[in-house]
Design an enzyme around this catalytic site. Structure first.
Site, mmCIF file in Angstrom:
data_model
loop_
_atom_site.group_PDB
_atom_site.id
_atom_site.type_symbol
_atom_site.label_atom_id
_atom_site.label_comp_id
_atom_site.label_asym_id
_atom_site.label_seq_id
_atom_site.Cartn_x
_atom_site.Cartn_y
_atom_site.Cartn_z
ATOM 1 N N ASP A 195 0.827 -1.213 0.000
ATOM 2 C CA ASP A 195 0.000 0.000 0.000
ATOM 3 C C ASP A 195 0.861 1.262 0.000
ATOM 4 O O ASP A 195 1.941 1.277 0.594
ATOM 5 C CB ASP A 195 -0.905 -0.015 1.243
ATOM 6 C CG ASP A 195 -2.067 0.954 1.112
ATOM 7 O OD1 ASP A 195 -2.331 1.435 -0.009
ATOM 8 O OD2 ASP A 195 -2.705 1.238 2.136
ATOM 9 N N GLY A 196 0.354 2.298 -0.645
ATOM 10 C CA GLY A 196 1.020 3.606 -0.586
ATOM 11 C C GLY A 196 1.563 4.105 -1.915
ATOM 12 O O GLY A 196 2.208 5.156 -1.955
ATOM 13 N N ASN A 197 1.266 3.380 -2.991
ATOM 14 C CA ASN A 197 1.765 3.823 -4.314
ATOM 15 C C ASN A 197 1.223 5.198 -4.692
ATOM 16 O O ASN A 197 1.956 6.052 -5.190
ATOM 17 C CB ASN A 197 1.325 2.833 -5.408
ATOM 18 C CG ASN A 197 1.983 1.479 -5.259
ATOM 19 O OD1 ASN A 197 2.891 1.322 -4.469
ATOM 20 N ND2 ASN A 197 1.507 0.512 -6.012
ATOM 21 N N ARG A 228 0.036 7.647 -2.775
ATOM 22 C CA ARG A 228 0.576 8.745 -1.957
ATOM 23 C C ARG A 228 2.032 9.038 -2.315
ATOM 24 O O ARG A 228 2.472 10.177 -2.315
ATOM 25 C CB ARG A 228 0.438 8.407 -0.467
ATOM 26 C CG ARG A 228 -0.948 8.716 0.065
ATOM 27 C CD ARG A 228 -1.203 8.055 1.373
ATOM 28 N NE ARG A 228 -1.387 6.623 1.224
ATOM 29 C CZ ARG A 228 -1.226 5.746 2.209
ATOM 30 N NH1 ARG A 228 -0.838 6.150 3.390
ATOM 31 N NH2 ARG A 228 -1.433 4.468 1.997
ATOM 32 N N ARG A 265 -0.756 8.977 -10.284
ATOM 33 C CA ARG A 265 -0.770 7.761 -9.445
ATOM 34 C C ARG A 265 -0.124 6.571 -10.159
ATOM 35 O O ARG A 265 0.503 5.715 -9.539
ATOM 36 C CB ARG A 265 -2.218 7.420 -9.079
ATOM 37 C CG ARG A 265 -2.872 8.432 -8.149
ATOM 38 C CD ARG A 265 -4.330 8.024 -7.887
ATOM 39 N NE ARG A 265 -4.437 6.715 -7.276
ATOM 40 C CZ ARG A 265 -4.291 6.487 -5.971
ATOM 41 N NH1 ARG A 265 -4.070 7.487 -5.153
ATOM 42 N NH2 ARG A 265 -4.379 5.274 -5.480
ATOM 43 N N ASN A 315 -10.749 -2.732 -5.935
ATOM 44 C CA ASN A 315 -9.989 -1.750 -6.722
ATOM 45 C C ASN A 315 -10.652 -1.371 -8.049
ATOM 46 O O ASN A 315 -10.298 -0.362 -8.657
ATOM 47 C CB ASN A 315 -8.558 -2.241 -6.992
ATOM 48 C CG ASN A 315 -7.649 -2.156 -5.779
ATOM 49 O OD1 ASN A 315 -6.695 -2.904 -5.628
ATOM 50 N ND2 ASN A 315 -7.935 -1.210 -4.880
ATOM 51 N N TRP A 316 -11.660 -2.162 -8.476
ATOM 52 C CA TRP A 316 -12.387 -1.798 -9.707
ATOM 53 C C TRP A 316 -13.090 -0.459 -9.537
ATOM 54 O O TRP A 316 -13.432 0.195 -10.517
ATOM 55 C CB TRP A 316 -13.434 -2.864 -10.065
ATOM 56 C CG TRP A 316 -12.875 -4.189 -10.430
ATOM 57 C CD1 TRP A 316 -12.953 -5.327 -9.680
ATOM 58 C CD2 TRP A 316 -12.152 -4.553 -11.614
ATOM 59 N NE1 TRP A 316 -12.323 -6.376 -10.324
ATOM 60 C CE2 TRP A 316 -11.834 -5.931 -11.518
ATOM 61 C CE3 TRP A 316 -11.750 -3.854 -12.757
ATOM 62 C CZ2 TRP A 316 -11.132 -6.613 -12.504
ATOM 63 C CZ3 TRP A 316 -11.047 -4.539 -13.751
ATOM 64 C CH2 TRP A 316 -10.743 -5.896 -13.620
ATOM 65 N N ARG A 356 -11.903 2.232 -8.510
ATOM 66 C CA ARG A 356 -11.016 3.381 -8.730
ATOM 67 C C ARG A 356 -11.345 4.060 -10.066
ATOM 68 O O ARG A 356 -12.010 3.456 -10.914
ATOM 69 C CB ARG A 356 -9.561 2.892 -8.751
ATOM 70 C CG ARG A 356 -9.180 2.391 -7.390
ATOM 71 C CD ARG A 356 -7.715 2.201 -7.257
ATOM 72 N NE ARG A 356 -7.448 1.957 -5.849
ATOM 73 C CZ ARG A 356 -6.297 2.148 -5.239
ATOM 74 N NH1 ARG A 356 -5.273 2.576 -5.939
ATOM 75 N NH2 ARG A 356 -6.150 1.913 -3.966
ATOM 76 N N ARG A 377 -4.753 -2.349 9.067
ATOM 77 C CA ARG A 377 -5.863 -3.279 8.833
ATOM 78 C C ARG A 377 -5.486 -4.274 7.741
ATOM 79 O O ARG A 377 -4.531 -4.089 7.008
ATOM 80 C CB ARG A 377 -7.156 -2.532 8.482
ATOM 81 C CG ARG A 377 -7.025 -1.600 7.300
ATOM 82 C CD ARG A 377 -8.355 -0.972 6.899
ATOM 83 N NE ARG A 377 -8.136 0.058 5.901
ATOM 84 C CZ ARG A 377 -8.108 1.369 6.143
ATOM 85 N NH1 ARG A 377 -8.330 1.819 7.355
ATOM 86 N NH2 ARG A 377 -7.871 2.226 5.171
ATOM 87 N N SER A 386 -7.756 -5.384 5.335
ATOM 88 C CA SER A 386 -8.443 -5.033 4.084
ATOM 89 C C SER A 386 -8.795 -6.241 3.213
ATOM 90 O O SER A 386 -8.494 -6.270 2.015
ATOM 91 C CB SER A 386 -7.596 -4.042 3.275
ATOM 92 O OG SER A 386 -7.494 -2.819 3.957
HETATM 93 C C1 FPP Z 1 -2.038 0.105 -3.455
HETATM 94 O O1 FPP Z 1 -1.524 1.417 -3.347
HETATM 95 C C2 FPP Z 1 -1.447 -0.567 -4.626
HETATM 96 C C3 FPP Z 1 -2.162 -1.096 -5.660
HETATM 97 C C4 FPP Z 1 -3.627 -1.098 -5.727
HETATM 98 C C5 FPP Z 1 -1.471 -1.694 -6.822
HETATM 99 C C6 FPP Z 1 -0.261 -2.515 -6.474
HETATM 100 C C7 FPP Z 1 0.430 -2.929 -7.718
HETATM 101 C C8 FPP Z 1 1.780 -2.983 -7.858
HETATM 102 C C9 FPP Z 1 2.728 -2.688 -6.781
HETATM 103 C C10 FPP Z 1 2.318 -3.436 -9.155
HETATM 104 C C11 FPP Z 1 2.565 -4.906 -9.018
HETATM 105 C C12 FPP Z 1 2.499 -5.561 -10.317
HETATM 106 C C13 FPP Z 1 2.441 -6.914 -10.490
HETATM 107 C C14 FPP Z 1 2.493 -7.460 -11.858
HETATM 108 C C15 FPP Z 1 2.314 -7.862 -9.386
HETATM 109 P P1 FPP Z 1 -2.556 2.629 -3.439
HETATM 110 O O2 FPP Z 1 -2.700 3.011 -4.872
HETATM 111 O O3 FPP Z 1 -3.816 2.248 -2.744
HETATM 112 O O4 FPP Z 1 -1.792 3.754 -2.662
HETATM 113 P P2 FPP Z 1 -2.464 4.901 -1.762
HETATM 114 O O5 FPP Z 1 -3.056 4.209 -0.555
HETATM 115 O O6 FPP Z 1 -1.306 5.755 -1.404
HETATM 116 O O7 FPP Z 1 -3.473 5.596 -2.607
#
Ligand code: FPP
Length: 253
Positions: free
Chosen positions: A24-26, A28, A37, A72-73, A75, A198, A200
């Site tokens: 998690d955290g991509n 942010r 994002r 996640n759909w 989003r 959590r 999730s």
């Molecule tokens: C959650 O961060 C991350 C995801 C929903 C996607 C994760 C996918 C990858 C790391 C790529 C992996 C690829 C493969 C092929 C396995 P978020 O977007 O919810 O971050 P946020 O909480 O900061 O918004």
């Protein structure tokens, strides 16, 4: 993704056999850098590559990552489409590298919801890597723990209806046999990055006795050093599985 030869220190305790991660955290991470994002997901894939390599080095046999949840759909369409593109590209490049490094790739989740071309690539990469035994990378895609448990319940009902199973035979092992990752598929250590405390809807059944480790570090910044820290903390935990501390120590001593 290429785990190199194991350099696990002889004197250090063995790595957990199975680690699961909520990456998690991509989003942010990208926001902090004023980037879209999608760039966060791309950086997330890079972080995953480094973690797979490190797991191979230290002797982790199974790594399960939450790549796309059933929720996640919801989003924005653009983000979902970009994630699908990223998965498609990763399935080409990373799957080849994983295979060259004897890593088995498996998907858990309802992959039937993905575009046909992606389903084909998933099936091909699973087939191609099926006999690799160095390590297994399980990718949870369109996965939800409640979906998983419901699916196992449906499979049990079907087996009872078909006369393959009696109601009295329904027990924990019967459920485990029908749930994703199967019998013995429980993670020893479950890590969540990104600061939320959590689960999730990840591996609800399988994580019953997993040690949980949370960090505020955003996934793209999560490094092998962070993983080593999580593993060191894991080694300080006492895994009792419902027993008393005395019982655990008697058995170990
Ligand atoms: C959650 O961060 C991350 C995801 C929903 C996607 C994760 C996918 C990858 C790391 C790529 C992996 C690829 C493969 C092929 C396995 P978020 O977007 O919810 O971050 P946020 O909480 O900061 O918004």
């Amino acid at each position: 993704m290429s785990p190199s030869a194991s350099n696990n220190n002889e004197s250090s305790p063995p790595a957990p056999r199975h680690i699961a991660i909520v990456m998690d955290g991509n989003g942010r991470w990208a926001l902090q850098k004023s980037q879209p994002r999608t760039m966060g997901h791309q950086a997330g894939l890079k972080a995953l590559r480094a973690i797979v390599e490190h797991c191979g080095r230290i002797g982790v046999k199974e790594l399960t990552v939450f790549a796309f949840s059933s929720e996640n759909w919801n989003r924005p369409e653009k983000e979902v489409n970009r994630l699908m593109d990223l998965f498609m590209r990763a399935l080409d490049k990373e799957a080849r590298e994983l295979h060259e490094n004897h890593v088995r790739l498996r998907f858990i989740g309802d992959v039937r919801a993905f575009p046909a071309a992606m389903q084909k690539k998933i099936a091909q990469s699973e087939d191609r890597t099926r006999n690799n035994d160095r390590m297994t990378l399980n990718v949870a895609a369109n996965y939800g723990g409640r979906w998983d448990i419901s699916r196992a319940a449906r499979a049990l009902a079907e087996d009872v209806a078909a006369g393959r199973l009696t109601v009295a035979e329904i027990d924990e092992s019967a459920v485990s046999e029908r749930i994703s990752l199967g019998t013995g598929g429980s993670p020893d250590l479950l890590i969540r990055t990104g600061g939320e405390i959590r689960i999730s809807n990840f591996l609800l059944w399988q994580a019953a006795y997993s040690e949980l480790w949370f960090t505020p570090v955003l996934w793209p910044n999560f490094s092998p050093d962070h993983l080593d820290q999580a593993i060191s903390d894991y080694h300080l935990r006492e895994r009792r599985f419902g027993k008393t501390s005395e019982q655990v120590h008697q058995k170990a001593g």
